[in-house]
Design a protein around this motif. Sequence first.
Motif, PDB file in Angstrom:
ATOM      1  N   SER F   4       0.818  -1.213   0.000  1.00 27.01           N
ATOM      2  CA  SER F   4       0.000   0.000   0.000  1.00 27.01           C
ATOM      3  C   SER F   4       0.853   1.264   0.000  1.00 27.01           C
ATOM      4  O   SER F   4       0.319   2.368   0.025  1.00 27.01           O
ATOM      5  CB  SER F   4      -0.886   0.002   1.248  1.00 27.01           C
ATOM      6  N   LYS F   5       2.151   1.083  -0.014  1.00 27.49           N
ATOM      7  CA  LYS F   5       3.108   2.208   0.016  1.00 27.49           C
ATOM      8  C   LYS F   5       3.045   3.007   1.318  1.00 27.49           C
ATOM      9  O   LYS F   5       3.675   4.061   1.425  1.00 27.49           O
ATOM     10  CB  LYS F   5       2.880   3.196  -1.156  1.00 27.49           C
ATOM     11  N   ARG F   6       2.256   2.562   2.265  1.00 26.57           N
ATOM     12  CA  ARG F   6       2.188   3.306   3.513  1.00 26.57           C
ATOM     13  C   ARG F   6       3.400   2.992   4.383  1.00 26.57           C
ATOM     14  O   ARG F   6       4.030   1.941   4.246  1.00 26.57           O
ATOM     15  CB  ARG F   6       0.909   2.914   4.278  1.00 26.57           C
ATOM     16  N   ALA F   7       3.720   3.929   5.287  1.00 26.48           N
ATOM     17  CA  ALA F   7       4.750   3.650   6.285  1.00 26.48           C
ATOM     18  C   ALA F   7       4.234   2.570   7.222  1.00 26.48           C
ATOM     19  O   ALA F   7       3.022   2.338   7.312  1.00 26.48           O
ATOM     20  CB  ALA F   7       5.069   4.920   7.074  1.00 26.48           C
ATOM     21  N   ALA F   8       5.150   1.895   7.917  1.00 27.70           N
ATOM     22  CA  ALA F   8       4.768   0.755   8.754  1.00 27.70           C
ATOM     23  C   ALA F   8       3.729   1.156   9.793  1.00 27.70           C
ATOM     24  O   ALA F   8       2.844   0.369  10.135  1.00 27.70           O
ATOM     25  CB  ALA F   8       6.009   0.178   9.445  1.00 27.70           C
ATOM     26  N   ASP F   9       3.789   2.358  10.272  1.00 31.21           N
ATOM     27  CA  ASP F   9       2.873   2.787  11.341  1.00 31.21           C
ATOM     28  C   ASP F   9       1.801   3.743  10.833  1.00 31.21           C
ATOM     29  O   ASP F   9       1.253   4.518  11.610  1.00 31.21           O
ATOM     30  CB  ASP F   9       3.671   3.435  12.470  1.00 31.21           C
ATOM     31  N   ASP F 176      -4.463  -3.733   4.763  1.00 30.76           N
ATOM     32  CA  ASP F 176      -5.571  -3.877   3.812  1.00 30.76           C
ATOM     33  C   ASP F 176      -5.611  -5.337   3.334  1.00 30.76           C
ATOM     34  O   ASP F 176      -4.792  -6.162   3.735  1.00 30.76           O
ATOM     35  CB  ASP F 176      -5.456  -2.875   2.653  1.00 30.76           C
ATOM     36  N   TYR F 177      -6.587  -5.640   2.468  1.00 29.28           N
ATOM     37  CA  TYR F 177      -6.814  -7.039   2.099  1.00 29.28           C
ATOM     38  C   TYR F 177      -5.575  -7.693   1.481  1.00 29.28           C
ATOM     39  O   TYR F 177      -5.220  -8.830   1.819  1.00 29.28           O
ATOM     40  CB  TYR F 177      -7.991  -7.125   1.128  1.00 29.28           C
ATOM     41  N   LEU F 178      -4.910  -6.958   0.621  1.00 32.70           N
ATOM     42  CA  LEU F 178      -3.738  -7.490  -0.061  1.00 32.70           C
ATOM     43  C   LEU F 178      -2.641  -7.813   0.939  1.00 32.70           C
ATOM     44  O   LEU F 178      -1.988  -8.864   0.868  1.00 32.70           O
ATOM     45  CB  LEU F 178      -3.242  -6.451  -1.075  1.00 32.70           C
ATOM     46  N   GLU F 179      -2.408  -6.892   1.853  1.00 38.74           N
ATOM     47  CA  GLU F 179      -1.380  -7.111   2.862  1.00 38.74           C
ATOM     48  C   GLU F 179      -1.765  -8.256   3.794  1.00 38.74           C
ATOM     49  O   GLU F 179      -0.940  -9.079   4.190  1.00 38.74           O
ATOM     50  CB  GLU F 179      -1.165  -5.819   3.659  1.00 38.74           C
TER      51      GLU F 179
END
Lengths: 237, 237, 237, 237, 237, 237
Positions: F4-9, F176-179
Motif C-alpha cells: 500500500s506504500k504506507r509507512a509501517a505505522d 488492507d486485504y492485499l497485505e
Amino acid sequence: MRPSKRAADELRAVTLERSVSKHAEGSCLVKFGDTHVLCTASLEERIPPWLRGQGRGWVTAEYGMLPRATGERMRREASSGKQSGRTQEIQRLIGRSLRAIVDLPLLGERQISVDCDVIQADGGTRTAAITGAWVALHDCIEWMRARDMVAGKVLKDHIAAISCGIHGGQAVLDLDYLEDSDADTDANFVMTGSGGIVEIQGTAEGEPFSEEQFAQLLALAKSGIGRLVDLQKMAIS
Amino acid sequence: MRPSKRAADELRAVTLERSVSKHAEGSCLVKFGDTHVLCTASLEERIPPWLRGQGRGWVTAEYGMLPRATGERMRREASSGKQSGRTQEIQRLIGRSLRAIVDLPLLGERQISVDCDVIQADGGTRTAAITGAWVALHDCIEWMRARDMVAGKVLKDHIAAISCGIHGGQAVLDLDYLEDSDADTDANFVMTGSGGIVEIQGTAEGEPFSEEQFAQLLALAKSGIGRLVDLQKMAIS
Amino acid sequence: MRPSKRAADELRAVTLERSVSKHAEGSCLVKFGDTHVLCTASLEERIPPWLRGQGRGWVTAEYGMLPRATGERMRREASSGKQSGRTQEIQRLIGRSLRAIVDLPLLGERQISVDCDVIQADGGTRTAAITGAWVALHDCIEWMRARDMVAGKVLKDHIAAISCGIHGGQAVLDLDYLEDSDADTDANFVMTGSGGIVEIQGTAEGEPFSEEQFAQLLALAKSGIGRLVDLQKMAIS
Amino acid sequence: MRPSKRAADELRAVTLERSVSKHAEGSCLVKFGDTHVLCTASLEERIPPWLRGQGRGWVTAEYGMLPRATGERMRREASSGKQSGRTQEIQRLIGRSLRAIVDLPLLGERQISVDCDVIQADGGTRTAAITGAWVALHDCIEWMRARDMVAGKVLKDHIAAISCGIHGGQAVLDLDYLEDSDADTDANFVMTGSGGIVEIQGTAEGEPFSEEQFAQLLALAKSGIGRLVDLQKMAIS
Amino acid sequence: MRPSKRAADELRAVTLERSVSKHAEGSCLVKFGDTHVLCTASLEERIPPWLRGQGRGWVTAEYGMLPRATGERMRREASSGKQSGRTQEIQRLIGRSLRAIVDLPLLGERQISVDCDVIQADGGTRTAAITGAWVALHDCIEWMRARDMVAGKVLKDHIAAISCGIHGGQAVLDLDYLEDSDADTDANFVMTGSGGIVEIQGTAEGEPFSEEQFAQLLALAKSGIGRLVDLQKMAIS
Amino acid sequence: MRPSKRAADELRAVTLERSVSKHAEGSCLVKFGDTHVLCTASLEERIPPWLRGQGRGWVTAEYGMLPRATGERMRREASSGKQSGRTQEIQRLIGRSLRAIVDLPLLGERQISVDCDVIQADGGTRTAAITGAWVALHDCIEWMRARDMVAGKVLKDHIAAISCGIHGGQAVLDLDYLEDSDADTDANFVMTGSGGIVEIQGTAEGEPFSEEQFAQLLALAKSGIGRLVDLQKMAIS
C-alpha cells in the motif's frame, strides 16, 4: 385453437364439493378440470400476538402440494426443510384475498386458518384454491353462527379467482398446465362477487404485453369470475 | 364392547381405490374407516448415491399428514421446517416394509418413491399406508412391465399391516382413534401374504403387557392381515 | 458358531459404573462389551408446557453419538443441523421405556432429562442406553429423596433392554455390530424387572420371520433381561 | 393534498449513482427520495444446473434489507435463519423483470447475480431496486463487452418500475412509506423503455378497486416509468 | 489465595491417556483436573473441494459438549439445530492451532478430522482440547506411517494451550470454572514446543487490562505450556 | 515497502461520518480506506430474558457483509440459512468490546443493538466496525439523554480497534486485504481511550511468532488506536 379445445372464454369443468372433511369446521374439495385442491377451514381460539387485545379476528392461509401432484415428483417441502418462495407467495395471496371479504371485528378475537392442499395439479392451483377456500370459510363461519359465536354479515362478499393468459396471440381464460407452459403472458385475477378487484398479478413470460392485451385479459377474468361466484352460490344453497 | 361397536376381531370397512392420480405411475386411495391415505408410487431414474453401480434398485417412502387431517389442526411440517420424529419413524417403517417384498436387483438401477399422505386421520394411519402403498407399488411395477423396463417377479409377495391393542382388558383388532387413545397396549404388525412377519412394534401405553397378551395380539393381526391381503388381490384383479 | 464365539444365550461382558459425572444428579457409564454409553440424569424444575398444572412430572430422553464412536466417522448432528430419523426414533424409545416404570405424579411438577451419549459403538447402543439410563434415573431420584423432594415408590420397577436376532439360522442374544450386520432378523425388547413387556421391536432384515422364531427371540430376551436386572440391582446396592 | 405535498403524478427526487462499488462489475446506488438501494451486478462463470449445456445465460436477483433500514429495527434474516416470504417474493420479481429485457443466449453460459440491498427504506423499495438494478446490469454487460465476452444487443430494452396507489380517494404516483401505510390500493408496475408491460401487481388494502381506478393507476405508472427511463439514459450517457 | 488453593503458576493435575477409542486412528482422553475431553483423530480420504488437486492435505476440528458436561444441563446443539457461536469459535481455533504444526503437503491429499468432545467441563475446555488433540493427531499420523501412507516430519512441532487470567488482582495459570467466573481478564495461549506463539486471545471481562498485566499472563502461559509439552512427550514415548 | 506504500505505522485514510441514517437513534459510516462499514445503533425497550429485573441494560452487536462487498461475490447468509462461524465470532467481539465501556446499570432496562454492515470490504472490517460503532453508540446515548432517558456517564470511555500484522518480516499497522492475505501474523487489538486493553487476538498465519514480534505489534496498535480515538473525538465534537 387452444390445446384444451376450449373456447377462449370457456372455463374448465368446475366443481365445489362441500363437507369433505370429518374434522374441519368448513371444507371444500374444488376441482378446476384436473386441478384438485382440498380446502379446509379450521377455527382456532388463538390469534397472532400483534393482534391481541384489538377485538378483531384474523384469517390466514397455508398452501401445499403433495409431492406427486405434478407430472414430475417434487421434493416434499417438509423434507427439504423450508417452503419455497412460490409456496409462500401463493399462501400470502390466498390469505390477503380472503381477508378482503371478511369483517374481522365481527369474527371476534379468533383465527380461521385455511389450508389449501393441492391433491392433483394441472395449472391454476392458486385460483382454484381461492375459489374453494371461500366455500370452506363460509361453512366455518356458519358452523360458528350455529353455535352463537358470531352474528351479522361476517362474510361481506364472495371472492373467487381465475387465471388468464395470452396463448398463441389470443387472450384465453383458465389455462391448464399445457397452455400455461406455452403462454406469453400469465395473469391471475381475484375479484369479489360485486365485481370489485382485490388482486391483479400479470407477468410477461416472453414478450412484454400491451395495455390493450391486458384489458382483454381483465374482461375475460370478469366474466369467468362471475360464473365461479354463481357456482359458489349454488354450492352453499 | 368396543367404542366402535365392532367385534374384537373385526376390521373397519376397508377400501382400496386404484389409479386415483393422473400423474403417478401407481396410486391408491386406501380407507380404513375414516382414515384415508393417498398413496402414490413415483418412478425415478436416479438412485441413492451409496447404491450406484450395484445393479440394484431402491424403494423409499415418505409420509405426511395434511394439517387438518386430525381433530385439532396440527402445524404444517413444511412450515415448522422439519419433519417430526413420529413422521420419520413412520416413513422409515413404510420403506422397510415395502423393500422386504421387492426383488431389488430385478428393479434395475431405479428408485420408486412412495408417498403416503394422510388426507383424514382416525387411527391406524401407518398400517393403512402400508396396505395401500403395496397397491400403488404394484401398479407402478406393472406400468414399468408394460414398457419392458422390468421382467420377472419383482414383487415377491404381498405386504399389509394392521394395528392391534388391548382395550378394556380385551385384545382387539384395527383400533380407531378413540380406541387407540384409551388402549393399554398398542401394537403394529406388518406381514407378508404368505404369513411371514416383517415388522412387529408393540408398546405398553399404561401397564406392561404379558407374553400371553402379546400372543393374542399376534393371532388377531395374522387373521386381519390375511383379510387385507385378500382385499389387495381383489383390488388388482 | 457366532462370530463373537459367545453361546447363543450369552450376554457380552456388561458393566454399570455409577456416579461418573461430577455434575449430574445421577449418572452411569454402561458397557455392553465394546459398546459404551454415558447416561446422565438431570433434574430440571421446568416441565413441558402441555403438562403444566397437572401435578405430574415428566421423564424425557435424548440420544447422541460421538462422531467417531463408529468404525467410519459420521457427520456430527449438531453440524448437519438436525437429528436423524434414527436418533429421534431411539430417543423416543428410551423416553417411553423409562416413563413406563416411573410414578409421574410422585415426581411432582419436575422433569428428569436423561442423556444417553454413545462414546463407543459396537451394536446394541439403544439397549445398553436403556439399561444404563435406569441406573442414572434411580440415582437422580435418590438424590431428590435425600433432599426431601420426593417420597414413596417413585420408581415402580426396573427396566432393561436387550437385542436378539437370527444369525446363521440361530436365535442369538445381544448382537454386536458384526453379528448385527449379518443377521436376518433384528429385534429389541424392553422389559421390566417383574417380566412385563414394555416394548417389542422386531424387523426382518432379509427374509420374513415366523412366529416360532419370534417366540425363540422373546425367550432369549426374557432370560437376558433377567440377568441385566440382576446387574442393576448389584450396581445400586 | 398528499402527505408528501407532491402532485398526484409527481415522482420523488430520483438519483442513479453509478460505479459505487470497488469490486462489482456493475453497480448503482439508486435513491427514490429517502429510499436508498445499493444494486450490484456480479458476473459469475457458473450457471444453474438445469441450464447447463443450453448455450444460454441467466440473470438472477437477491434482495435484502439492513436491519435498521426501517423505522423499527427488524430482525436480521441471516440470524433468523431464513428469508421471509416478502423477501423471496420481491427477489423473484426483480429477477423476472430483468430477464425480460436480457437476450440470454447472447450472454453465453454465464450468470449475472444482481444484489439489491436496501440501505434505507421509505416505501417503494422494490421499484427503486428494479430501476437501479437495470443500471448495474447495464454496466456489468458493458464491462463484459469491453473484454470481448459479449457482443450485440444483450440488453434488449430498458426496464423500470414504479408504485402507484389510491390515497384519499385519489390515484397517486410513487408512494412513500407514510402514503403507502394509508393507501386503499397499492400497485406496482414494471415496464420496458418502449412501453411494454412486464409485471403488474395490484392489491386492494381496504376496499376492492374498480376497473376505472386501475386504469388511472396504469396511466400514472406509464408516465412515471417514462421519466425513470429518461433518468436511466442520462445516468449511462 | 486462589479458590483452588493452587499456586499462581500451578497447573491442575493433567493426564493424557492414549488409545481410548477402539475405532479412531488416534485418540486421547485429556484431563485438566475435572475438565475431561475425549479427542479422536479420524483419517478421511476426502478433502475440502477448494483444496483438490493441490497435493496438500488438511486438518480440521470439531468441538462439542455433552449436555450435562456442565453444572446446569445445556440444550443439545443437535436438537437446537445449530452450533452456537462459541462452539464454532472454539473449533476454528483448534483447527488453526493444529494446522500450524502440520506439514500439509507431507500429508498428501487427505484430511484428518479431530473431534474434541467435552465429557465433563470445569473451565479451560478449549485449552485441554488442543493439548489432547495433538496426541490424537500424533497417533493418527503414526498409524499412517506404519502403513506407509506418510513419511518424513509430518508433525513439525508440539502444540499445546493453556488459559491464564487475572483473579483477585493476581495473574494465575490454568483457571478452573470457579476462578474463571470470577476473573477480571481471561486469556488463552497456544504455543509450540519450541516456544513460538500460534494464538493469543485475551479478553477483559471487567476492567481493561494493562500491558504489564498482559506480559505477566504471557510469562505464566509460557511456563505452563512448557510443562504440557513435557507431558505430551511422556505420553507418546 | 508495503504493497500500500504506507509507512509501517501509517493508518489508511479514516473517516467517521455521523447521522447517515434517517431512522436509527445513532449511526456512523466508517471508512478505513476502501473498507466501508455502516454502523447503526437502535434503541430497543426489550432486554434479553436472562437480564430481566436486574436494573441493568445491555448492548449487543450484529455483523453482516453485503454479498458483493468482496472481490468475489459471497453467498448471502440469509439465503444459506445461517451465519458463518466467522460472522458470529466477529459480532461477539464487537458486542464484548462495546459493553466494556458502557455503564450498563445507567442504561436502565433497555438494549441497544448495534448493526455493523460491511458495504465494501478491503481488510480490517471488524476493527473499522468497532471504531465506527462507538460513534453510533455515542449518538444513540445522546439521543436518549436529550429525552431524559439516561443521565450521567453512560459511556465510560472511548473504544477503538486496529489490526496489525507481520508483513515481509516487518510489523505494520492497519493491513488492507492485499497485505492481510500475505501476512505471517495477523492480530487485532481493541483498546480504550485511556489505553486499557480490552481484547487481543493474535494468530500466526504461517510461522509462529515470537514475544518480541508481538510486543512490536502491540506498540503499533497502541499508537494507531490513539489516533483513532482522536478522530472519534473530532467526529462527535
